[in-house]
Motif scaffolding. Structure first.
Motif, PDB file in Angstrom:
ATOM      1  N   ALA A  27       0.832  -1.196   0.000  1.00  0.00           N
ATOM      2  CA  ALA A  27       0.000   0.000   0.000  1.00  0.00           C
ATOM      3  C   ALA A  27       0.873   1.256   0.000  1.00  0.00           C
ATOM      4  CB  ALA A  27      -0.924   0.000   1.223  1.00  0.00           C
ATOM      5  N   VAL A  28       1.949   1.220   0.782  1.00  0.00           N
ATOM      6  CA  VAL A  28       2.882   2.348   0.812  1.00  0.00           C
ATOM      7  C   VAL A  28       3.561   2.522  -0.545  1.00  0.00           C
ATOM      8  CG1 VAL A  28       5.026   3.208   1.815  1.00  0.00           C
ATOM      9  CG2 VAL A  28       3.274   2.216   3.286  1.00  0.00           C
ATOM     10  N   SER A  29       3.932   1.413  -1.177  1.00  0.00           N
ATOM     11  CA  SER A  29       4.554   1.488  -2.499  1.00  0.00           C
ATOM     12  C   SER A  29       3.613   2.147  -3.505  1.00  0.00           C
ATOM     13  CB  SER A  29       4.935   0.086  -2.994  1.00  0.00           C
ATOM     14  OG  SER A  29       5.971  -0.466  -2.209  1.00  0.00           O
ATOM     15  N   LEU A  30       2.325   1.794  -3.441  1.00  0.00           N
ATOM     16  CA  LEU A  30       1.348   2.417  -4.332  1.00  0.00           C
ATOM     17  C   LEU A  30       1.223   3.906  -4.041  1.00  0.00           C
ATOM     18  CD1 LEU A  30      -1.339  -0.396  -4.285  1.00  0.00           C
ATOM     19  CD2 LEU A  30      -0.229   0.497  -6.338  1.00  0.00           C
ATOM     20  N   ALA A  31       1.274   4.261  -2.766  1.00  0.00           N
ATOM     21  CA  ALA A  31       1.187   5.670  -2.395  1.00  0.00           C
ATOM     22  C   ALA A  31       2.410   6.437  -2.887  1.00  0.00           C
ATOM     23  CB  ALA A  31       1.046   5.814  -0.882  1.00  0.00           C
ATOM     24  N   VAL A  32       3.579   5.807  -2.791  1.00  0.00           N
ATOM     25  CA  VAL A  32       4.815   6.446  -3.248  1.00  0.00           C
ATOM     26  C   VAL A  32       4.769   6.662  -4.762  1.00  0.00           C
ATOM     27  CG1 VAL A  32       7.295   6.116  -3.528  1.00  0.00           C
ATOM     28  CG2 VAL A  32       6.214   5.611  -1.345  1.00  0.00           C
ATOM     29  N   LEU A  33       4.219   5.681  -5.474  1.00  0.00           N
ATOM     30  CA  LEU A  33       4.091   5.839  -6.926  1.00  0.00           C
ATOM     31  C   LEU A  33       3.196   7.026  -7.264  1.00  0.00           C
ATOM     32  CD1 LEU A  33       3.760   2.182  -8.283  1.00  0.00           C
ATOM     33  CD2 LEU A  33       5.700   3.731  -8.515  1.00  0.00           C
ATOM     34  N   ALA A  34       2.264   7.328  -6.363  1.00  0.00           N
ATOM     35  CA  ALA A  34       1.374   8.465  -6.576  1.00  0.00           C
ATOM     36  C   ALA A  34       1.987   9.757  -6.020  1.00  0.00           C
ATOM     37  CB  ALA A  34       0.024   8.204  -5.918  1.00  0.00           C
ATOM     38  N   SER A  35       3.269   9.690  -5.643  1.00  0.00           N
ATOM     39  CA  SER A  35       4.047  10.845  -5.181  1.00  0.00           C
ATOM     40  C   SER A  35       3.692  11.309  -3.773  1.00  0.00           C
ATOM     41  CB  SER A  35       3.905  12.026  -6.152  1.00  0.00           C
ATOM     42  OG  SER A  35       4.385  11.649  -7.437  1.00  0.00           O
ATOM     43  N   ALA A  36       2.969  10.481  -3.021  1.00  0.00           N
ATOM     44  CA  ALA A  36       2.665  10.836  -1.633  1.00  0.00           C
ATOM     45  C   ALA A  36       3.784  10.323  -0.737  1.00  0.00           C
ATOM     46  CB  ALA A  36       1.323  10.249  -1.215  1.00  0.00           C
ATOM     47  N   LEU A  37       4.962  10.936  -0.858  1.00  0.00           N
ATOM     48  CA  LEU A  37       6.153  10.437  -0.168  1.00  0.00           C
ATOM     49  C   LEU A  37       6.051  10.540   1.349  1.00  0.00           C
ATOM     50  CD1 LEU A  37       8.885  11.910  -2.536  1.00  0.00           C
ATOM     51  CD2 LEU A  37       8.004   9.582  -2.483  1.00  0.00           C
ATOM     52  N   ALA A  38       5.281  11.497   1.837  1.00  0.00           N
ATOM     53  CA  ALA A  38       5.157  11.659   3.286  1.00  0.00           C
ATOM     54  C   ALA A  38       4.462  10.473   3.936  1.00  0.00           C
ATOM     55  CB  ALA A  38       4.375  12.941   3.594  1.00  0.00           C
ATOM     56  N   TRP A  39       3.807   9.651   3.124  1.00  0.00           N
ATOM     57  CA  TRP A  39       3.126   8.468   3.644  1.00  0.00           C
ATOM     58  C   TRP A  39       4.090   7.485   4.270  1.00  0.00           C
ATOM     59  CZ3 TRP A  39      -1.537   5.305   2.491  1.00  0.00           C
ATOM     60  CH2 TRP A  39      -2.674   6.101   2.356  1.00  0.00           C
ATOM     61  N   ARG A  40       5.281   7.389   3.723  1.00  0.00           N
ATOM     62  CA  ARG A  40       6.166   6.268   4.063  1.00  0.00           C
ATOM     63  C   ARG A  40       6.464   6.189   5.572  1.00  0.00           C
ATOM     64  NH1 ARG A  40       9.684   3.121   1.213  1.00  0.00           N
ATOM     65  NH2 ARG A  40       9.483   4.365  -0.669  1.00  0.00           N
ATOM     66  N   ALA A  41       6.929   7.270   6.164  1.00  0.00           N
ATOM     67  CA  ALA A  41       7.299   7.234   7.579  1.00  0.00           C
ATOM     68  C   ALA A  41       6.080   7.029   8.476  1.00  0.00           C
ATOM     69  CB  ALA A  41       8.026   8.524   7.966  1.00  0.00           C
ATOM     70  N   ARG A  42       4.978   7.721   8.152  1.00  0.00           N
ATOM     71  CA  ARG A  42       3.774   7.575   8.987  1.00  0.00           C
ATOM     72  C   ARG A  42       3.205   6.159   8.885  1.00  0.00           C
ATOM     73  NH1 ARG A  42       3.583  12.844   7.039  1.00  0.00           N
ATOM     74  NH2 ARG A  42       3.435  14.434   8.671  1.00  0.00           N
ATOM     75  N   ALA A  43       3.205   5.602   7.682  1.00  0.00           N
ATOM     76  CA  ALA A  43       2.720   4.236   7.511  1.00  0.00           C
ATOM     77  C   ALA A  43       3.637   3.244   8.223  1.00  0.00           C
ATOM     78  CB  ALA A  43       2.619   3.894   6.026  1.00  0.00           C
ATOM     79  N   ALA A  44       4.941   3.551   8.222  1.00  0.00           N
ATOM     80  CA  ALA A  44       5.895   2.675   8.903  1.00  0.00           C
ATOM     81  C   ALA A  44       5.627   2.661  10.409  1.00  0.00           C
ATOM     82  CB  ALA A  44       7.330   3.138   8.626  1.00  0.00           C
ATOM     83  N   ILE A  45       5.262   3.822  10.969  1.00  0.00           N
ATOM     84  CA  ILE A  45       4.925   3.877  12.397  1.00  0.00           C
ATOM     85  C   ILE A  45       3.688   3.044  12.676  1.00  0.00           C
ATOM     86  CG2 ILE A  45       4.072   5.399  14.223  1.00  0.00           C
ATOM     87  CD1 ILE A  45       5.956   7.538  13.239  1.00  0.00           C
ATOM     88  N   LEU A  46       2.673   3.159  11.810  1.00  0.00           N
ATOM     89  CA  LEU A  46       1.463   2.349  11.966  1.00  0.00           C
ATOM     90  C   LEU A  46       1.798   0.868  11.901  1.00  0.00           C
ATOM     91  CD1 LEU A  46      -1.603   1.972  12.090  1.00  0.00           C
ATOM     92  CD2 LEU A  46      -1.654   2.220   9.593  1.00  0.00           C
ATOM     93  N   LYS A  47       2.638   0.500  10.941  1.00  0.00           N
ATOM     94  CA  LYS A  47       3.044  -0.893  10.800  1.00  0.00           C
ATOM     95  C   LYS A  47       3.784  -1.362  12.057  1.00  0.00           C
ATOM     96  CE  LYS A  47       6.436  -3.706   8.346  1.00  0.00           C
ATOM     97  NZ  LYS A  47       7.471  -3.742   7.309  1.00  0.00           N
TER      98      LYS A  47
END
Length: 217
Positions: free
Chosen positions: A67-87
């Motif tokens: 899901a994070v990879s799909l978000a990154v492809l959509a240029s939502a780079l800020a997702w990565r760290a926040r999603a990692a915390i959730l994970k």
């Protein structure tokens, strides 16, 4: 496994020759992992197997990675760290639950259903190999291929461990093999979650520091 802090490296969109196909594969991988998470949760409860429940957290973590990879492809780079915390928090919470359930089962639990454990573990292994094959065949670059290989290898180790626990339960007629594998996987989930949490908090801190630095100048 996700318990090993396995993350799937996402190539930059401009580096992909066939972005629509890659996005489609990521969606397939996300759906497969989410489905196997539900299957293992249900089978784990039905069979009374803590190792199946522990392996389910691996599929949940991988689904979040895609899901994070799909978000990154959509240029939502800020997702990565926040999603990692959730994970990380999810992994640690689930790890604590499995360890607590294992301790409870020592005195109050029954013998899990070995046949269900073995069948679901084999299904999980097939699912992981299929996803790894799709991604490995498409990804470019040695780093990405190595990431996919390491992730699929770690995932397969978890599936094989559950299958071996099923054989142990079948052979001994006791729950100890299941409890041992579940406790090991839960411990790995706690360690992996803590590592991911520290890294993600560091990345968020660095990002906020850069923003502050930018305002100063």
């Amino acid at each position: 496994m996700s318990a090993h802090c396995c993350d799937h490296d996402t190539p930059k969109p401009e580096s992909l020759a066939n972005l629509p196909r890659y996005r489609k594969i990521l969606w397939i991988a996300l759906i497969v992992n989410a489905a196997m998470f539900l299957v293992e949760i249900g089978a784990g409860v039905q069979a009374g197997s803590l190792s199946l429940l522990a392996d389910a957290v691996d599929f949940a973590g991988d689904a979040l990675n895609y899901a994070v990879s799909l978000a990154v492809l959509a240029s939502a780079l800020a997702w990565r760290a926040r999603a990692a915390i959730l994970k990380a928090l999810s992994m640690m919470g689930f790890g604590l639950y499995v360890l607590g359930a294992a301790v409870w089962s020592v005195w109050h639990g029954g013998v899990p259903q070995a046949m269900t454990m073995g069948a679901v573990a084999l299904l999980a292994l097939v699912a992981n190999v299929a996803v790894a094959w799709m991604l490995y065949a498409f990804r470019e670059g040695d780093a990405n291929m190595r990431s996919v290989w390491l992730c699929s290898r770690n995932d397969a180790i978890g599936n094989v461990a559950v299958f071996m626990a099923a054989l142990g339960v079948f052979g001994t007629g006791s729950a100890w093999p299941d409890l041992a594998v579940a406790s090991l996987m839960a411990t790995l989930a706690l360690h992996g979650g803590w590592t991911v949490l520290r890294q993600a908090r560091g990345e968020l801190g660095a990002g906020s520091g850069e923003d502050h630095h930018g305002h100063v100048h």
